[in-house]
Design a protein around this motif. Structure first.
Motif, PDB file in Angstrom:
ATOM      1  N   LYS B 284     -12.024  -2.581 -16.357  1.00 43.33           N
ATOM      2  CA  LYS B 284     -12.805  -3.191 -17.434  1.00 43.33           C
ATOM      3  C   LYS B 284     -12.784  -2.290 -18.678  1.00 43.33           C
ATOM      4  N   VAL B 285     -13.186  -1.031 -18.474  1.00 43.57           N
ATOM      5  CA  VAL B 285     -13.362  -0.181 -19.660  1.00 43.57           C
ATOM      6  C   VAL B 285     -12.030   0.262 -20.246  1.00 43.57           C
ATOM      7  N   SER B 286     -10.991   0.357 -19.447  1.00 46.58           N
ATOM      8  CA  SER B 286      -9.699   0.759 -19.984  1.00 46.58           C
ATOM      9  C   SER B 286      -8.796  -0.428 -20.258  1.00 46.58           C
ATOM     10  N   ASN B 287      -9.324  -1.638 -20.155  1.00 42.78           N
ATOM     11  CA  ASN B 287      -8.553  -2.863 -20.419  1.00 42.78           C
ATOM     12  C   ASN B 287      -7.298  -2.931 -19.558  1.00 42.78           C
ATOM     13  N   LEU B 288      -7.468  -2.699 -18.277  1.00 43.66           N
ATOM     14  CA  LEU B 288      -6.321  -2.736 -17.377  1.00 43.66           C
ATOM     15  C   LEU B 288      -6.441  -3.898 -16.400  1.00 43.66           C
ATOM     16  N   GLU B 289      -7.180  -4.936 -16.799  1.00 43.49           N
ATOM     17  CA  GLU B 289      -7.416  -6.052 -15.878  1.00 43.49           C
ATOM     18  C   GLU B 289      -6.143  -6.796 -15.533  1.00 43.49           C
ATOM     19  N   GLU B 290      -5.110  -6.621 -16.397  1.00 42.88           N
ATOM     20  CA  GLU B 290      -3.868  -7.338 -16.125  1.00 42.88           C
ATOM     21  C   GLU B 290      -2.989  -6.587 -15.129  1.00 42.88           C
ATOM     22  N   TYR B 291      -3.358  -5.364 -14.839  1.00 45.41           N
ATOM     23  CA  TYR B 291      -2.588  -4.595 -13.859  1.00 45.41           C
ATOM     24  C   TYR B 291      -3.376  -4.476 -12.562  1.00 45.41           C
ATOM     25  N   ILE B 292      -4.667  -4.153 -12.691  1.00 43.96           N
ATOM     26  CA  ILE B 292      -5.539  -4.112 -11.519  1.00 43.96           C
ATOM     27  C   ILE B 292      -6.189  -5.481 -11.445  1.00 43.96           C
ATOM     28  N   THR B 293      -5.513  -6.378 -10.770  1.00 47.18           N
ATOM     29  CA  THR B 293      -5.954  -7.780 -10.798  1.00 47.18           C
ATOM     30  C   THR B 293      -6.948  -8.026  -9.671  1.00 47.18           C
ATOM     31  N   VAL B 294      -7.468  -9.235  -9.680  1.00 51.17           N
ATOM     32  CA  VAL B 294      -8.384  -9.619  -8.604  1.00 51.17           C
ATOM     33  C   VAL B 294      -7.667  -9.534  -7.257  1.00 51.17           C
ATOM     34  N   GLN B 295      -6.355  -9.759  -7.295  1.00 58.16           N
ATOM     35  CA  GLN B 295      -5.594  -9.658  -6.042  1.00 58.16           C
ATOM     36  C   GLN B 295      -5.644  -8.245  -5.475  1.00 58.16           C
ATOM     37  N   HIS B 296      -5.558  -7.261  -6.363  1.00 56.63           N
ATOM     38  CA  HIS B 296      -5.659  -5.872  -5.892  1.00 56.63           C
ATOM     39  C   HIS B 296      -7.006  -5.642  -5.234  1.00 56.63           C
ATOM     40  N   ILE B 297      -8.046  -6.107  -5.908  1.00 57.44           N
ATOM     41  CA  ILE B 297      -9.397  -5.905  -5.380  1.00 57.44           C
ATOM     42  C   ILE B 297      -9.544  -6.628  -4.060  1.00 57.44           C
ATOM     43  N   GLU B 298      -8.947  -7.816  -4.000  1.00 57.91           N
ATOM     44  CA  GLU B 298      -9.029  -8.582  -2.758  1.00 57.91           C
ATOM     45  C   GLU B 298      -8.328  -7.842  -1.619  1.00 57.91           C
ATOM     46  N   LEU B 299      -7.148  -7.300  -1.921  1.00 59.58           N
ATOM     47  CA  LEU B 299      -6.409  -6.591  -0.875  1.00 59.58           C
ATOM     48  C   LEU B 299      -7.170  -5.346  -0.419  1.00 59.58           C
ATOM     49  N   MET B 300      -7.799  -4.672  -1.364  1.00 65.05           N
ATOM     50  CA  MET B 300      -8.594  -3.503  -0.972  1.00 65.05           C
ATOM     51  C   MET B 300      -9.787  -3.940  -0.144  1.00 65.05           C
ATOM     52  N   ASN B 301     -10.351  -5.095  -0.509  1.00 60.76           N
ATOM     53  CA  ASN B 301     -11.466  -5.605   0.283  1.00 60.76           C
ATOM     54  C   ASN B 301     -11.031  -5.930   1.704  1.00 60.76           C
ATOM     55  N   ILE B 302      -9.779  -6.407   1.826  1.00 56.64           N
ATOM     56  CA  ILE B 302      -9.284  -6.708   3.175  1.00 56.64           C
ATOM     57  C   ILE B 302      -9.158  -5.412   3.975  1.00 56.64           C
ATOM     58  N   VAL B 303      -8.640  -4.364   3.319  1.00 60.69           N
ATOM     59  CA  VAL B 303      -8.545  -3.077   4.024  1.00 60.69           C
ATOM     60  C   VAL B 303      -9.946  -2.609   4.422  1.00 60.69           C
ATOM     61  N   ILE B 304     -10.906  -2.780   3.510  1.00 61.85           N
ATOM     62  CA  ILE B 304     -12.290  -2.388   3.815  1.00 61.85           C
ATOM     63  C   ILE B 304     -12.802  -3.188   4.999  1.00 61.85           C
ATOM     64  N   MET B 305     -12.457  -4.464   5.013  1.00 64.82           N
ATOM     65  CA  MET B 305     -12.924  -5.321   6.101  1.00 64.82           C
ATOM     66  C   MET B 305     -12.319  -4.872   7.429  1.00 64.82           C
ATOM     67  N   ILE B 306     -11.005  -4.569   7.402  1.00 67.68           N
ATOM     68  CA  ILE B 306     -10.332  -4.169   8.653  1.00 67.68           C
ATOM     69  C   ILE B 306     -10.890  -2.843   9.151  1.00 67.68           C
ATOM     70  N   THR B 307     -10.938  -1.856   8.246  1.00 65.00           N
ATOM     71  CA  THR B 307     -11.404  -0.546   8.701  1.00 65.00           C
ATOM     72  C   THR B 307     -12.892  -0.607   9.037  1.00 65.00           C
ATOM     73  N   GLY B 308     -13.626  -1.426   8.313  1.00 61.53           N
ATOM     74  CA  GLY B 308     -15.047  -1.601   8.648  1.00 61.53           C
ATOM     75  C   GLY B 308     -15.195  -2.168  10.042  1.00 61.53           C
ATOM     76  N   SER B 309     -14.292  -3.076  10.402  1.00 58.31           N
ATOM     77  CA  SER B 309     -14.364  -3.638  11.743  1.00 58.31           C
ATOM     78  C   SER B 309     -13.962  -2.610  12.789  1.00 58.31           C
ATOM     79  N   ILE B 310     -12.996  -1.742  12.432  1.00 58.43           N
ATOM     80  CA  ILE B 310     -12.623  -0.674  13.372  1.00 58.43           C
ATOM     81  C   ILE B 310     -13.820   0.245  13.593  1.00 58.43           C
ATOM     82  N   VAL B 311     -14.487   0.575  12.494  1.00 59.87           N
ATOM     83  CA  VAL B 311     -15.670   1.428  12.606  1.00 59.87           C
ATOM     84  C   VAL B 311     -16.731   0.739  13.456  1.00 59.87           C
TER      85      VAL B 311
END
Lengths: 180, 468
Positions: B284-311
């Motif tokens: 947001k603050v560095s105007n990089l929304e076109e590179y760090i897209t919602v897809q990136h955030i979604e994929l990181m959320n998936i990793v969080i979900m997987i590792t959270g489930s492992i935990v």
């Protein structure tokens, strides 16, 4: 060439840093956490004591465990009395080797290793007048008495030798005397 | 372009019709521009927190560990909690840059630089704790096996605390080298765009004379791959070694063989959450929304979900084994976690770590930036409490009831923790204004396969060729 120059600078710097040690003074210390004793150490100095010394005198008349006071006084009469005293050492506690060792350490410097009054200090004429054991009527008891109190030029050796050690030395002196 | 095959199912990773030049300009903008008021405000707050923490550290070291809330029973609490927490956070960076590189995940390219920076800065925070929690930190160098004047007295290599020294220092240095080699082409880009002699000078020093020749690139790729191959076992082993601090002990609640993988999973979990927190703000603050897209955030959320489930699985495994073991001490340790005086921290940990990542099953929630941001913070709170629960609840009640006690942190405990957070953000804020925060050289390699404009052109072409 550039790296050589750097190495020289580094070596020079480390010599400079490590050469501040003065041999006349104790060296620098890195965080001396438990170097100085919190408790009073033997022979140390402290203002907590009246004369500033850690080594305080025992009250008069106190007797520590395992010690028997020597009751014969340091007088001519006492010396005469001591002649009749016999060695308390029995066959187990008598130890001629130890007596010899102690004699050679504490006595031979003046009396000579043979007990003939020709010790190193007499030979080098640092002082004279040390008699040979043969010339004096001494018994085991009187030797103990003299080693404890000293006699004429001789000082007390009670500080260096324990009671048992003094008897061991007395036995060895009698042995030397018999060999003269 | 027709020779290139890419599944049409893949969504673009770079949006906004970017050309190579646009990437350069967008990445260089924060470095070349001036900091705004918001940056200075946040930086001042972070700096103040850092200085406050520095004061608390100085107070601890000069006055003693007794200024902390530790007692004879609980000898480790906030210090090691924070240490493990920061080390854990530091794991996502290397995971993103190394493991995702080995798995050829293109989406890592927009986030790996910041994730690695986060790694470096958080490992630096972690590295503070092993030193300041020492009773005599000035003798800290004794942990190193250096020939010395004590008859060459050496360290005992049987202690996991010593392995920690090697693990953390190796981890920091390898991560730093990995990060910096990746930065060379980007620093060179900034250098070549620099307009003032000062920035020119600085960026030509830090870019090591990178000229981008074919041979350089070939070796660069090879080095990156080798380092990624080395960093991956390192990531797994570092947090494993950290977990050995507990797992090799005889304390009920600590002595479990599940700790190494469970700690690593937790580290990835909390690390990705931290990356998410930082990148959601940064894009947001560095105007990089076109590179760090919602897809990136979604994929990181998936990793969080997987590792959270492992935990979560690990939590259940621990509970099952405690029941199954028949060891009353272990059973009590877990009963005490759930119902003892620190029940609130256990249930806070449980709800943050086990339940909150499960929301990510919903596409609606995991593609929501606001929700991701909230969850990423919740996860890090939960993971802080995970370490707190493991350390404190196991220590405060163990074998001898006569040694049971409580733990209460002091303001110094808290001040140091706040200080490390401040220090982290001081470093990260400085980084975000002086480093190319996106690996533009890498993004440019995926631009023509994953840029939205190129994807559209390809779809067009495919349609045309189908029609003939």
């Amino acid at each position: 060439m550039k790296s050589l120059y750097k190495i020289i600078v580094l070596v020079g710097l480390s010599i400079m840093v490590t050469s501040c040690h003065d041999n006349a003074k104790p060296n620098y210390q890195f965080f001396p956490n438990m170097y100085e004793s919190v408790g009073y150490e033997t022979y140390s100095e402290s203002d907590a004591f009246k004369n500033g010394k850690e080594g305080q005198l025992v009250p008069d008349g106190a007797i520590k465990r395992g010690f028997v006071p020597y009751e014969i006084p340091n007088t001519p009469e006492g010396y005469a009395m001591s002649k009749s005293m016999t060695s308390p050492l029995d066959s187990i506690s008598s130890n001629p080797e130890k007596g010899k060792e102690l004699y050679n350490i504490y006595c031979a410097i003046c009396h000579g290793e043979k007990g003939n009054g020709k010790g190193k200090l007499v030979e080098r004429e640092k002082f004279l007048g040390v008699p040979s054991y043969k010339d004096r009527e001494v018994t085991s008891g009187s030797i103990f008495h003299v080693v404890t109190y000293g006699l004429n030029s001789m000082g007390s050796h009670a500080n260096q030798l324990s009671q048992e050690e003094r008897w061991q030395v007395a036995d060895y002196v009698l042995k030397l005397r018999s060999e003269l | 372009m027709s020779s290139h095959y890419e599944a049409p199912i893949r969504r673009p990773l770079v949006v906004g019709n970017k050309s190579y030049h646009d990437v350069t300009v967008d990445v260089a903008r924060p470095v070349e521009g001036r900091a705004n008021k918001l940056w200075w405000t946040v930086f001042t707050i972070a700096l103040a927190a850092f200085l406050w923490g520095l004061g608390c550290m100085t107070y601890t070291i000069t006055t003693g560990i007794g200024t902390w809330g530790l007692n004879k029973t609980v000898g480790w609490a906030w210090d090691i909690t924070n240490f493990v927490w920061w080390v854990g956070i530091g794991h996502a960076g290397t995971l993103i840059s190394a493991v995702l590189l080995l798995f050829r995940q293109k989406w890592r390219m927009a986030i790996n630089r910041s994730a690695e920076a986060m790694t470096i800065f958080s490992v630096m925070q972690a590295g503070l704790f092993p030193i300041i929690h020492m009773g005599r930190p000035w003798l800290g160098y004794w942990v190193l096996p250096i020939p010395n004047q004590f008859g060459s007295l050496w360290v005992n290599f049987n202690s996991p605390l010593l392995w920690d020294v090697f693990a953390i220092s190796t981890y920091l240095s390898v991560s730093l080298v990995f990060w910096w080699t990746g930065l060379l082409p980007d620093f060179a880009m900034i250098r070549d765009r620099a307009v003032t002699p000062f920035t020119k000078k600085i960026y030509s020093i830090v870019s090591f004379g990178w000229s981008g020749r074919a041979k350089d690139w070939q070796r660069f790729e090879e080095v990156s791959l080798v380092l990624a191959g080395l960093a991956t076992p390192l990531v797994l082993s570092v947090h494993t070694i950290v977990s050995f601090d507990f797992a090799t002990s005889i304390v009920p609640g600590w002595h479990t063989t599940i700790l190494p993988p469970y700690f690593v999973a937790g580290a990835i979990f909390s690390g990705f959450a931290m990356v998410n927190t930082l990148l959601i703000i940064m894009r947001k603050v560095s105007n990089l929304e076109e590179y760090i897209t919602v897809q990136h955030i979604e994929l990181m959320n998936i990793v969080i979900m997987i590792t959270g489930s492992i935990v979560g699985t690990a939590y259940i495994t621990e509970l099952f084994i405690a029941w199954y073991s028949g060891v009353e001490y272990e059973q009590y340790a877990f009963l005490n976690r759930a119902t003892g005086p620190y029940w609130w921290s256990y249930w806070l940990m449980m709800s943050c770590n086990v339940f909150s990542p499960q929301f990510m099953w919903s596409k609606k929630l995991r593609t929501s930036i606001t929700f991701s941001f909230i969850i990423s913070i919740v996860v890090n709170i939960g993971m802080w409490f995970e370490r707190f629960v493991i350390i404190v609840t196991s220590l405060h009640r163990d074998y001898l009831p006569s040694s049971w006690t409580m733990f209460q942190p002091t303001f110094v405990d808290a001040g140091i923790f706040i200080g490390t957070i401040g220090f982290f953000f001081v470093l990260f804020l400085l980084y975000s204004r002086s480093f190319p925060v996106i690996a533009q050289a890498e993004v440019k390699t995926i631009l023509k396969t994953s840029g939205d404009n190129f994807k559209r052109a390809r779809a067009q072409q495919d349609n045309n060729s189908d029609n003939h």
